[in-house]
Scaffold this motif. Structure first.
Motif, PDB file in Angstrom:
ATOM      1  N   SER A  66       0.834  -1.192   0.000  1.00  0.00           N
ATOM      2  CA  SER A  66       0.000   0.000   0.000  1.00  0.00           C
ATOM      3  C   SER A  66       0.872   1.247   0.000  1.00  0.00           C
ATOM      4  CB  SER A  66      -0.899   0.019   1.235  1.00  0.00           C
ATOM      5  OG  SER A  66      -0.116   0.240   2.413  1.00  0.00           O
ATOM      6  N   LEU A  67       0.232   2.410  -0.204  1.00  0.00           N
ATOM      7  CA  LEU A  67       0.972   3.667  -0.197  1.00  0.00           C
ATOM      8  C   LEU A  67       1.699   3.875   1.118  1.00  0.00           C
ATOM      9  CD1 LEU A  67       1.677   6.395  -1.505  1.00  0.00           C
ATOM     10  CD2 LEU A  67      -0.461   7.285  -0.564  1.00  0.00           C
ATOM     11  N   ASP A  68       1.023   3.666   2.239  1.00  0.00           N
ATOM     12  CA  ASP A  68       1.676   3.855   3.538  1.00  0.00           C
ATOM     13  C   ASP A  68       2.826   2.878   3.719  1.00  0.00           C
ATOM     14  OD1 ASP A  68       0.138   5.982   4.334  1.00  0.00           O
ATOM     15  OD2 ASP A  68      -1.315   4.753   5.424  1.00  0.00           O
ATOM     16  N   GLU A  69       2.639   1.630   3.317  1.00  0.00           N
ATOM     17  CA  GLU A  69       3.712   0.645   3.449  1.00  0.00           C
ATOM     18  C   GLU A  69       4.909   1.007   2.571  1.00  0.00           C
ATOM     19  OE1 GLU A  69       1.134  -3.420   4.367  1.00  0.00           O
ATOM     20  OE2 GLU A  69       1.330  -2.683   2.315  1.00  0.00           O
ATOM     21  N   LEU A  70       4.656   1.667   1.456  1.00  0.00           N
ATOM     22  CA  LEU A  70       5.735   2.041   0.544  1.00  0.00           C
ATOM     23  C   LEU A  70       6.503   3.267   1.011  1.00  0.00           C
ATOM     24  CD1 LEU A  70       3.985   1.557  -2.904  1.00  0.00           C
ATOM     25  CD2 LEU A  70       6.050   0.378  -2.157  1.00  0.00           C
ATOM     26  N   VAL A  71       5.788   4.345   1.364  1.00  0.00           N
ATOM     27  CA  VAL A  71       6.466   5.635   1.479  1.00  0.00           C
ATOM     28  C   VAL A  71       6.212   6.401   2.771  1.00  0.00           C
ATOM     29  CG1 VAL A  71       6.436   5.895  -1.023  1.00  0.00           C
ATOM     30  CG2 VAL A  71       4.596   6.920   0.326  1.00  0.00           C
ATOM     31  N   ALA A  72       5.324   5.942   3.651  1.00  0.00           N
ATOM     32  CA  ALA A  72       5.006   6.732   4.840  1.00  0.00           C
ATOM     33  C   ALA A  72       6.219   6.823   5.766  1.00  0.00           C
ATOM     34  CB  ALA A  72       3.828   6.123   5.582  1.00  0.00           C
ATOM     35  N   PRO A  73       6.589   8.057   6.212  1.00  0.00           N
ATOM     36  CA  PRO A  73       7.678   8.183   7.166  1.00  0.00           C
ATOM     37  C   PRO A  73       7.201   7.760   8.557  1.00  0.00           C
ATOM     38  CG  PRO A  73       6.716  10.343   6.688  1.00  0.00           C
ATOM     39  CD  PRO A  73       6.022   9.346   5.802  1.00  0.00           C
ATOM     40  N   PRO A  74       8.069   7.196   9.399  1.00  0.00           N
ATOM     41  CA  PRO A  74       9.495   6.972   9.141  1.00  0.00           C
ATOM     42  C   PRO A  74       9.833   5.542   8.706  1.00  0.00           C
ATOM     43  CG  PRO A  74       9.070   6.741  11.470  1.00  0.00           C
ATOM     44  CD  PRO A  74       7.729   7.044  10.829  1.00  0.00           C
ATOM     45  N   ASP A  75       8.832   4.650   8.669  1.00  0.00           N
ATOM     46  CA  ASP A  75       9.150   3.235   8.499  1.00  0.00           C
ATOM     47  C   ASP A  75       8.600   2.616   7.225  1.00  0.00           C
ATOM     48  OD1 ASP A  75      10.626   3.013  10.901  1.00  0.00           O
ATOM     49  OD2 ASP A  75       8.757   2.950  12.046  1.00  0.00           O
ATOM     50  N   GLY A  76       8.117   3.434   6.284  1.00  0.00           N
ATOM     51  CA  GLY A  76       7.759   2.881   4.989  1.00  0.00           C
ATOM     52  C   GLY A  76       8.972   2.276   4.310  1.00  0.00           C
ATOM     53  N   LEU A  77       8.744   1.385   3.360  1.00  0.00           N
ATOM     54  CA  LEU A  77       9.838   0.652   2.727  1.00  0.00           C
ATOM     55  C   LEU A  77      10.928   1.585   2.207  1.00  0.00           C
ATOM     56  CD1 LEU A  77      11.063  -1.974   1.635  1.00  0.00           C
ATOM     57  CD2 LEU A  77       9.671  -1.651  -0.438  1.00  0.00           C
TER      58      LEU A  77
END
Length: 337
Positions: free
Chosen positions: A65-76
């Motif tokens: 998902s978007l959060d899993e990809l890019v959300a700070p601080p622990d997105g991929l």
């Protein structure tokens, strides 16, 4: 430097047969006359929203998902950036910028992670290249001070009032993501009176009215929005209300190709090819405070020449539509930056 062929002249990209004369980096003449050239000459692109640091992670995170990809601080992306060495990040960014340079991008607006060090790393990556980065530091006021402005992640991640005030005091650019997942963070973003918003996939009528009243520009990244599953921006509605520019967003998700972004945007939205070409050139330049993006005397000589007789473009009846909907990297004959 002289480029001849079909010149997409002026802010409306009127196709005329003739030549463009560049001296000392400035367009000194646009001459309309018969020439023996099949080239299509257009302004170089301005990519109005990038995350070039993600060049270390191209096509990582499929299915997230978007959060899993890019959300700070622990997105991929943030985990991968922390794991990579400075040398790896600089080298990967440089290769992406070289691709942009070779495909006619004159400048890009970068939301740069990594604080002050991230800003310095990107400056190192572009050394000796002819592409101009407009770097918006993130995370800290100090990063903004080392850069050309501040790029905020979004109003749901913080208030950003202090950063906005410091950026305004410094006379620099302030951009912020808004309306990417849902409309909830749009009003708080607009309340900051930013210089521009990024994404605006989910504006409601009130937000469109506020955009029109405030004349705040919007950068749309439709390929990225589609990939992350958040929807696609209402490009025509936004363009009816304010200035709209195009960006390619995260390199982990999309190549930084303005050709691909233009084609997708034009085939997605009920806007003309000339409007989309403006989004890829002069509108982004306007947001960045640059004077390029238009072929006319006195403007910077940042240009792109395509082979109008390539197997891909030969026979095109409308050169502007051909550039926006059909052209690609293989059609590029000359880049003047």
């Amino acid at each position: 430097m002289i480029l001849e062929g079909t010149v997409l002249r002026g802010p409306r990209f009127d196709p005329v047969e003739g030549r463009v004369v560049v001296e000392d980096g400035e367009i000194v003449a646009v001459e309309e006359e018969s020439v023996n050239s099949s080239q299509i000459v257009l302004p170089a692109f301005v990519n109005a929203h990038t995350h070039i640091g993600d060049s270390i992670a191209k096509e990582a995170g499929g299915g997230l998902s978007l959060d899993e990809l890019v959300a700070p601080p622990d997105g991929l992306k943030h985990r991968l950036l922390r794991q990579a060495s400075r040398e790896e990040k600089v080298g990967a960014m440089r290769r992406s910028v070289r691709f942009m340079e070779s495909t006619g991008t004159a400048a890009f607006l970068e939301f740069r992670e990594g604080g002050v060090e991230g800003v310095y790393a990107l400056r190192e990556a572009v050394e000796g290249l002819d592409v101009d980065p407009v770097i918006l530091g993130r995370e800290t006021v100090e990063a903004m001070e080392a850069a050309d402005g501040f790029g905020a992640s979004g109003a749901r991640d913080g208030e950003f009032g202090r950063e906005r005030n410091a950026t305004a005091d410094a006379g620099k650019l302030f951009g912020i993501h808004a309306g990417e997942r849902d409309p909830d963070d749009i009003n708080p973003a607009l309340d900051l009176d930013p210089d521009f918003l990024v994404h605006m996939v989910h504006p409601e009528p009130l937000h469109l009215d506020r955009l029109e009243d405030s004349e705040i520009p919007v950068v749309v990244c439709p390929r990225s929005n589609l990939v992350t599953g958040v929807g696609v921006p209402p490009v025509a509605d936004l363009a009816d209300r304010t200035t709209v520019a195009l960006g390619t967003d995260n390199v982990m998700l999309n190549s930084p190709s303005m050709f691909r972004e233009m084609e997708f945007a034009n085939k997605l939205a009920d806007v003309s090819a000339s409007e989309v070409l403006a989004m890829a050139t002069r509108n982004g330049a306007e947001i960045a405070g640059l004077d390029c993006g238009v072929i006319e005397e006195g403007r910077p000589g940042k240009l792109l020449a395509l082979d109008g007789d390539s197997d891909n473009l030969s026979g095109a009846q409308d050169p502007v539509r051909a550039v926006v909907r059909r052209a690609g990297a293989s059609d590029v004959e000359e880049v003047v930056l």
